[in-house]
Design a protein around this motif. Structure first.
Motif, PDB file in Angstrom:
ATOM      1  N   SER A 182       0.806  -1.230   0.000  1.00 44.63           N
ATOM      2  CA  SER A 182       0.000   0.000   0.000  1.00 44.63           C
ATOM      3  C   SER A 182       0.833   1.270   0.000  1.00 44.63           C
ATOM      4  CB  SER A 182      -0.911   0.019   1.218  1.00 44.63           C
ATOM      5  OG  SER A 182      -1.880  -0.974   1.089  1.00 44.63           O
ATOM      6  N   GLY A 183       2.093   1.189   0.386  1.00 43.75           N
ATOM      7  CA  GLY A 183       2.918   2.398   0.441  1.00 43.75           C
ATOM      8  C   GLY A 183       2.542   3.278   1.621  1.00 43.75           C
ATOM      9  N   THR A 220       4.138   3.392   4.379  1.00 42.39           N
ATOM     10  CA  THR A 220       5.357   3.857   5.044  1.00 42.39           C
ATOM     11  C   THR A 220       6.425   4.317   4.060  1.00 42.39           C
ATOM     12  OG1 THR A 220       6.051   1.550   5.071  1.00 42.39           O
ATOM     13  CG2 THR A 220       5.060   2.402   7.071  1.00 42.39           C
ATOM     14  N   CYS A 263       7.795   4.067  -0.388  1.00 42.51           N
ATOM     15  CA  CYS A 263       7.515   3.575  -1.738  1.00 42.51           C
ATOM     16  C   CYS A 263       6.900   2.180  -1.664  1.00 42.51           C
ATOM     17  CB  CYS A 263       8.819   3.480  -2.526  1.00 42.51           C
ATOM     18  SG  CYS A 263       9.061   4.894  -3.559  1.00 42.51           S
ATOM     19  N   PRO A 264       5.878   1.918  -2.451  1.00 40.48           N
ATOM     20  CA  PRO A 264       5.319   0.565  -2.446  1.00 40.48           C
ATOM     21  C   PRO A 264       6.386  -0.458  -2.859  1.00 40.48           C
ATOM     22  CG  PRO A 264       3.961   2.063  -3.744  1.00 40.48           C
ATOM     23  CD  PRO A 264       5.188   2.809  -3.386  1.00 40.48           C
ATOM     24  N   GLU A 296      -6.362  -2.421   8.445  1.00 42.10           N
ATOM     25  CA  GLU A 296      -6.059  -1.399   9.446  1.00 42.10           C
ATOM     26  C   GLU A 296      -6.702  -1.866  10.736  1.00 42.10           C
ATOM     27  OE1 GLU A 296      -5.846   3.238   9.160  1.00 42.10           O
ATOM     28  OE2 GLU A 296      -7.806   2.448   8.720  1.00 42.10           O
ATOM     29  N   PRO A 297      -6.246  -1.368  11.877  1.00 43.63           N
ATOM     30  CA  PRO A 297      -6.917  -1.812  13.106  1.00 43.63           C
ATOM     31  C   PRO A 297      -8.344  -1.293  13.197  1.00 43.63           C
ATOM     32  CG  PRO A 297      -5.224  -0.171  13.602  1.00 43.63           C
ATOM     33  CD  PRO A 297      -5.105  -0.491  12.142  1.00 43.63           C
ATOM     34  N   GLU A 338     -12.648  -9.297  12.309  1.00 39.46           N
ATOM     35  CA  GLU A 338     -11.452  -8.611  11.821  1.00 39.46           C
ATOM     36  C   GLU A 338     -10.365  -9.616  11.439  1.00 39.46           C
ATOM     37  OE1 GLU A 338      -9.873  -5.792  14.605  1.00 39.46           O
ATOM     38  OE2 GLU A 338      -8.088  -5.419  13.400  1.00 39.46           O
ATOM     39  N   GLY A 339      -9.660  -9.295  10.360  1.00 41.06           N
ATOM     40  CA  GLY A 339      -8.489 -10.085   9.977  1.00 41.06           C
ATOM     41  C   GLY A 339      -7.296  -9.165   9.856  1.00 41.06           C
ATOM     42  N   TYR A 340      -6.132  -9.739  10.020  1.00 43.40           N
ATOM     43  CA  TYR A 340      -4.897  -8.953   9.935  1.00 43.40           C
ATOM     44  C   TYR A 340      -3.972  -9.646   8.949  1.00 43.40           C
ATOM     45  CZ  TYR A 340      -0.024  -8.155  11.408  1.00 43.40           C
ATOM     46  OH  TYR A 340       1.318  -7.930  11.424  1.00 43.40           O
ATOM     47  N   ASP A 343       5.238  -5.040  12.382  1.00 46.27           N
ATOM     48  CA  ASP A 343       4.151  -4.564  13.248  1.00 46.27           C
ATOM     49  C   ASP A 343       4.405  -5.041  14.669  1.00 46.27           C
ATOM     50  OD1 ASP A 343       2.612  -3.413  11.153  1.00 46.27           O
ATOM     51  OD2 ASP A 343       1.922  -5.416  10.586  1.00 46.27           O
ATOM     52  N   PHE A 360      -3.102  -5.660  18.301  1.00 45.26           N
ATOM     53  CA  PHE A 360      -2.231  -4.792  17.516  1.00 45.26           C
ATOM     54  C   PHE A 360      -1.823  -3.573  18.352  1.00 45.26           C
ATOM     55  CE2 PHE A 360      -1.621  -1.489  14.190  1.00 45.26           C
ATOM     56  CZ  PHE A 360      -0.713  -2.153  13.382  1.00 45.26           C
ATOM     57  N   ARG A 366       2.424  -0.051  13.927  1.00 44.67           N
ATOM     58  CA  ARG A 366       3.588  -0.371  13.106  1.00 44.67           C
ATOM     59  C   ARG A 366       4.823  -0.043  13.933  1.00 44.67           C
ATOM     60  NH1 ARG A 366       2.419  -0.410   7.356  1.00 44.67           N
ATOM     61  NH2 ARG A 366       0.173  -0.222   7.198  1.00 44.67           N
ATOM     62  N   LYS A 416      -5.923   3.881   4.316  1.00 45.03           N
ATOM     63  CA  LYS A 416      -5.190   3.726   5.576  1.00 45.03           C
ATOM     64  C   LYS A 416      -4.600   5.065   5.999  1.00 45.03           C
ATOM     65  CE  LYS A 416      -3.464  -0.779   4.347  1.00 45.03           C
ATOM     66  NZ  LYS A 416      -2.622  -1.835   4.868  1.00 45.03           N
TER      67      LYS A 416
HETATM   68  P1  ATP Z   1       3.851  -0.478   2.978  1.00 44.23           P
HETATM   69  O1  ATP Z   1       4.384  -1.808   3.364  1.00 44.23           O
HETATM   70  O2  ATP Z   1       4.090  -0.163   1.547  1.00 44.23           O
HETATM   71  O3  ATP Z   1       4.241   0.636   3.884  1.00 44.23           O
HETATM   72  P2  ATP Z   1       1.317  -1.430   3.970  1.00 44.23           P
HETATM   73  O4  ATP Z   1       2.125  -2.159   4.981  1.00 44.23           O
HETATM   74  O5  ATP Z   1       0.171  -0.624   4.463  1.00 44.23           O
HETATM   75  O6  ATP Z   1       2.249  -0.503   3.077  1.00 44.23           O
HETATM   76  P3  ATP Z   1      -0.226  -3.657   3.054  1.00 44.23           P
HETATM   77  O7  ATP Z   1       0.511  -4.897   2.761  1.00 44.23           O
HETATM   78  O8  ATP Z   1      -1.394  -3.307   2.220  1.00 44.23           O
HETATM   79  O9  ATP Z   1       0.781  -2.461   2.902  1.00 44.23           O
HETATM   80  O10 ATP Z   1      -0.749  -3.656   4.538  1.00 44.23           O
HETATM   81  C1  ATP Z   1      -0.276  -4.509   5.552  1.00 44.23           C
HETATM   82  C2  ATP Z   1      -0.210  -3.763   6.861  1.00 44.23           C
HETATM   83  O11 ATP Z   1      -1.491  -3.207   7.191  1.00 44.23           O
HETATM   84  C3  ATP Z   1       0.142  -4.626   8.028  1.00 44.23           C
HETATM   85  O12 ATP Z   1       1.530  -4.839   8.134  1.00 44.23           O
HETATM   86  C4  ATP Z   1      -0.414  -3.802   9.191  1.00 44.23           C
HETATM   87  O13 ATP Z   1       0.459  -2.751   9.544  1.00 44.23           O
HETATM   88  C5  ATP Z   1      -1.678  -3.207   8.600  1.00 44.23           C
HETATM   89  N1  ATP Z   1      -2.860  -4.039   8.935  1.00 44.23           N
HETATM   90  C6  ATP Z   1      -3.512  -4.897   8.146  1.00 44.23           C
HETATM   91  N2  ATP Z   1      -4.561  -5.440   8.785  1.00 44.23           N
HETATM   92  C7  ATP Z   1      -4.568  -4.935  10.019  1.00 44.23           C
HETATM   93  C8  ATP Z   1      -5.390  -5.112  11.187  1.00 44.23           C
HETATM   94  N3  ATP Z   1      -6.456  -5.903  11.195  1.00 44.23           N
HETATM   95  N4  ATP Z   1      -5.042  -4.431  12.288  1.00 44.23           N
HETATM   96  C9  ATP Z   1      -3.975  -3.613  12.296  1.00 44.23           C
HETATM   97  N5  ATP Z   1      -3.186  -3.403  11.249  1.00 44.23           N
HETATM   98  C10 ATP Z   1      -3.472  -4.042  10.118  1.00 44.23           C
END
Ligand code: ATP
Ligand code: MG
Length: 565
Positions: A215-216, A218, A220-221, A333-334, A353-355, A440, A452, A455, A551
């Motif tokens: 998602s980028g 943090t 560059c994707p 996202e949380p 919720e899923g992570y 995370d 959670f 990050r 996000k």
């Molecule tokens: P990038 O790695 O480019 O900075 P990103 O980590 O947001 O972007 P994704 O792979 O889309 O890219 O998202 C995964 C991240 O999203 C996880 O590592 C976590 O930080 C967050 N995330 C996903 N689901 C959840 C959740 N249920 N609760 C909290 N955080 C979540």
């Protein structure tokens, strides 16, 4: 045991197709991965067969609407023949071959699904991207991936044209549009005359299938490359036990086509289970259209990011009677516990919720049947062994905060991304001792539920205390004045850094005295969580910076804070 599947019989007339039970066994490590696997042949065409024999209920494979009266319903058989035609478009006039990379930048239109499946049939590596990408984003993706072809819609064609000359590897531009355009091949035109005859390539299980950009949030994707089986087989348990899908279900996963959540909810998990993928091409997200869709169509399963639920609970949901909805999911996202509770109170439905991550798929989830603890992401999902580890790669006991990590057995789990393309350093940086580290931070409780924290880069250290932004944000959102917030570190002479909250106010509170409201919110957080976590600084804003996936980009606000100094 011998690997299951058709490919181990020399004589192809004797093959027994892989079943959902086989896929499940492979995920549970009870059966080895077959040498060859192709999602189109081994999953989609099998469902098409089951349609014929009446083993699958009359439920479309894809059901698409646009809110303007247009509708597309395809069975698996139709999806099969149309995607074979699309496969012939890619290989013949576009001249693409197995292993070539193609950027696919399309809105939620049925052709997106056709092109995905066509790529799988031909062994072409597809790289989905959202149409919200700018010319600069597209340039970055095309150059980084050395894509041979781009499949795009009219919305992005001008951006593509503005940078195409800077992409020496790009040979073909394929436009999906009723109109034709100079310099582009027309998908519609070629499709019309393409043959339905196509024999699916026998791809290896570990052969590259797709590259999803992260998602980028943090920076560059990153280009996470996945194999044919990592998404094609690896999403079985998530489909069965988190999405809880059967072949009679209809899932509406609203995620944009550009992100791995679309792969989970709108392609692989759903079709592994034989469910119908529902798509609404809303021009723009709008809560009224959203709620109307749930009351009009027999959608059984809904998957949306938390930000959508945060908006929905601002409405009077009791006024709506959802037609068939019974299972709701969220992730990416949380999810603040307050939002879960409001959703539950107003709709009578749970929110599961899923992570997960683009790199490894679903890591933790509240699976159907498990008790939900509000604020937790649920338990680790097989085949992963999820642990909390310290900076040296040691496993921490329940209750201790650390980094969320996945144990790597003797081999890399097959459902992992194979690498960040052309970035061995970043790929290597994900490994610590026996673990893959997610980046995370979290805590596991004694029942095995994961919580959670934030990050790793978002955690705030103030006067020696470690503070996770999510907990503070969840406390803030309990207050009726707060629609959403982002909590970041801000420089402080004495404490080094302190907690600062950026707050979006609900409409009725916008006219309140900001000093008074700040005190009230601070007071509220002190009562709701450990007082040292309260935001010493509060700033009211109209909106929060977000990624295209919705996000919150805390790093943007944090950088802004530290630059101000
Ligand atoms: P990038 O790695 O480019 O900075 P990103 O980590 O947001 O972007 P994704 O792979 O889309 O890219 O998202 C995964 C991240 O999203 C996880 O590592 C976590 O930080 C967050 N995330 C996903 N689901 C959840 C959740 N249920 N609760 C909290 N955080 C979540
Ligand atoms: Mg990430």
């Amino acid at each position: 045991t011998k690997p299951p599947g058709r490919h181990f019989h020399k004589n192809h007339r004797l093959w027994t197709p892989l079943t959902l039970a086989d896929f499940e066994a492979i995920n549970r490590c009870n059966k080895p991965l077959p040498k060859n696997f192709n999602f189109a042949a081994d999953v989609l065409d099998q469902w098409s067969q089951k349609e014929k024999t009446g083993e699958r209920p009359a439920n479309p494979a894809l059901w698409w609407v646009n809110g303007k009266g247009d509708e597309v319903k395809w069975s698996f058989r139709e999806l099969g023949s149309l995607s074979r035609k699309a496969a012939n478009v890619l290989t013949k006039p576009c001249g693409l071959q197995r292993g070539d990379r193609v950027a696919v930048i399309l809105p939620r239109i049925p052709e997106w699904w056709l092109v995905n499946v066509a790529c799988i049939r031909t062994g072409i590596v597809f790289m989905p991207g959202t149409i919200q990408l700018t010319a600069k984003d597209i340039l970055y993706r095309l150059r980084a991936s050395k894509a041979k072809c781009i499949v795009a819609s009219e919305e992005v064609a001008p951006s593509v044209e503005s940078i195409a000359l800077e992409c020496p590897d790009l040979k073909t531009k394929l436009l999906v549009s009723p109109q034709s355009r100079n310099g582009w091949l027309s998908f519609q035109e070629l499709f019309q005359f393409a043959s339905e005859e196509h024999s699916c390539v026998e791809t290896g299980s570990q052969e590259p299938m797709t590259i999803y950009f992260t998602s980028g949030t943090t920076g560059c994707p990153k280009m996470a490359q996945h194999s044919q089986s990592s998404l094609g087989i690896g999403f079985t348990l998530c489909g069965r036990y988190w999405l809880d899908l059967k072949s009679s279900d209809i899932i509406w996963n609203i995620s944009d086509t550009g992100w791995v959540k679309a792969a989970i909810g709108s392609v692989f998990s759903s079709w592994l289970c034989g469910a119908c993928v529902f798509v609404h091409r809303m021009a723009q997200f709008d809560t009224d259209t959203f709620l109307d869709t749930l009351t009009t169509y027999p959608i059984t399963t809904l998957c949306s990011p938390p930000t959508v639920y945060r908006m929905l609970v601002q409405k009077d949901l009791k006024r709506y009677k959802f037609k068939s909805l019974w299972h709701c999911l969220t992730g990416g996202e949380p999810l603040n516990p307050e939002v879960l509770e409001q959703w539950r109170a107003q709709t009578g439905l749970e929110l599961y919720e899923g992570y997960g991550q683009t790199e490894v798929g679903i890591i933790c989830a509240n699976q159907k049947g498990q008790e939900i603890k509000a604020g937790s992401m649920g338990k680790g999902m097989l085949p992963y062994d999820v642990q909390i580890i310290d900076e040296n790669g040691n496993v921490l006991p329940p209750g201790k905060e650390g980094e969320i990590a996945l144990r790597l057995k003797s081999t890399r789990p097959f459902c992992f991304f194979s690498e960040y393309v052309d970035n061995p350093q970043k790929t290597a940086a994900t490994i610590r001792g026996d673990f893959y580290v997610t980046g995370d931070r979290g805590v596991m409780d004694s029942d095995g539920y994961f919580w959670f924290v934030g990050r790793a880069d978002d955690v705030i250290i103030s006067s020696g205390y470690r503070i996770g932004p999510f907990e503070v944000e969840s406390a803030l959102i309990e207050h009726p004045a707060v629609v959403e917030s982002a909590v970041v570190s801000s420089p402080d002479q004495i404490r080094g850094e302190v907690v600062k909250a950026f707050v979006v106010l609900a409409a009725p509170f916008k006219s309140y005295n900001p000093e008074k409201l700040t005190l009230e919110l601070q007071d509220h957080v002190k009562k709701s969580t450990a007082p040292y976590k309260y935001p010493r600084k509060v700033e009211f804003v109209q909106e929060l910076p977000k990624t295209i996936t919705g996000k919150i980009k805390r790093n943007v606000l944090r950088d802004q804070e530290w630059r101000r100094r």
